[in-house]
Design a protein around this motif. Structure first.
Motif, short mmCIF file in Angstrom:
data_model
loop_
_atom_site.label_atom_id
_atom_site.label_comp_id
_atom_site.label_asym_id
_atom_site.label_seq_id
_atom_site.Cartn_x
_atom_site.Cartn_y
_atom_site.Cartn_z
N LYS A 30 0.82 -1.21 0.00
CA LYS A 30 0.00 0.00 0.00
C LYS A 30 0.85 1.26 0.00
CE LYS A 30 -4.01 -1.92 2.37
NZ LYS A 30 -4.87 -1.81 3.55
N GLU A 31 2.17 1.10 0.13
CA GLU A 31 3.07 2.25 0.23
C GLU A 31 4.20 2.18 -0.80
OE1 GLU A 31 2.69 0.10 2.92
OE2 GLU A 31 1.15 1.23 3.99
N TYR A 32 4.71 3.35 -1.16
CA TYR A 32 5.97 3.48 -1.87
C TYR A 32 7.03 3.73 -0.82
CZ TYR A 32 3.19 4.56 -6.08
OH TYR A 32 2.32 4.54 -7.11
N TYR A 33 8.24 3.19 -1.02
CA TYR A 33 9.34 3.44 -0.09
C TYR A 33 10.53 4.02 -0.84
CZ TYR A 33 6.89 0.71 3.41
OH TYR A 33 5.96 0.26 4.32
N PRO A 64 1.90 6.52 1.38
CA PRO A 64 0.79 5.75 0.82
C PRO A 64 0.65 5.96 -0.69
CG PRO A 64 0.08 6.91 2.79
CD PRO A 64 1.45 7.43 2.45
N LYS A 65 0.38 4.87 -1.41
CA LYS A 65 0.14 4.97 -2.85
C LYS A 65 -1.16 5.71 -3.13
CE LYS A 65 2.65 0.79 -4.12
NZ LYS A 65 2.54 -0.57 -4.67
N ASN A 66 -2.14 5.52 -2.26
CA ASN A 66 -3.42 6.20 -2.38
C ASN A 66 -3.71 6.94 -1.08
OD1 ASN A 66 -4.25 5.11 -5.01
ND2 ASN A 66 -4.33 3.15 -3.92
#
Length: 138
Positions: free
Chosen positions: A70-73, A88-90
């Motif tokens: 659900k996340e980009y890092y 968060p991606k969204n």
């Protein structure tokens, strides 16, 4: 005692969790991704998938790239220390987080996270993360 934990409450009543110590959460979750062929084989044998597994036609690439997280890092240096930042991606779904793998000569780590926040507060929290300064430079 091996850590110190606390919370910061935002203006919108979101809770930012703080964990400082040797075992602070590094946010290293992985969602297992299996191939369609593997899923079919497991189904034919009556074996359940690994909990949380996702079926994909390109499982290794999808898992390596964190496609189903659900996340980009990404990594960034903050106050001369390497930080892992999660966004968060969204907006409103997922966790905004930061993790420092080493903040002092004792091997302590620092993690902060907040979940499911609005996009307006997300920018404020990212700016807050980037403004972190450590009192000691070891």
């Amino acid at each position: 005692m091996d850590s110190a934990a606390g919370n910061i409450i935002t203006s919108k009543n979101d809770t930012i969790r703080i964990d400082y110590g040797r075992y602070s959460d590094p946010f290293e979750e992985v969602i297992p991704v299996i191939s369609l062929a593997m899923a079919r084989e497991l189904d034919s044998l009556g074996i359940e998938y690994v909990p949380g597994a996702v079926v994909s036609i390109r499982p290794q690439i999808d898992q390596d790239q964190g496609l189903y997280l659900k996340e980009y890092y990404y990594y960034e240096d903050i106050d001369d220390k390497r930080a892992k930042i999660g966004i968060p991606k969204n907006s409103g779904q997922g966790r905004m987080s930061i993790h420092f793998y080493k903040v002092d000569s004792f091997g302590n780590k620092l993690s902060m996270s907040v979940s499911n926040i609005d996009s307006d507060i997300q920018i404020e929290i990212l700016n807050m993360f980037k403004s972190i300064r450590f009192l000691t430079k070891n």
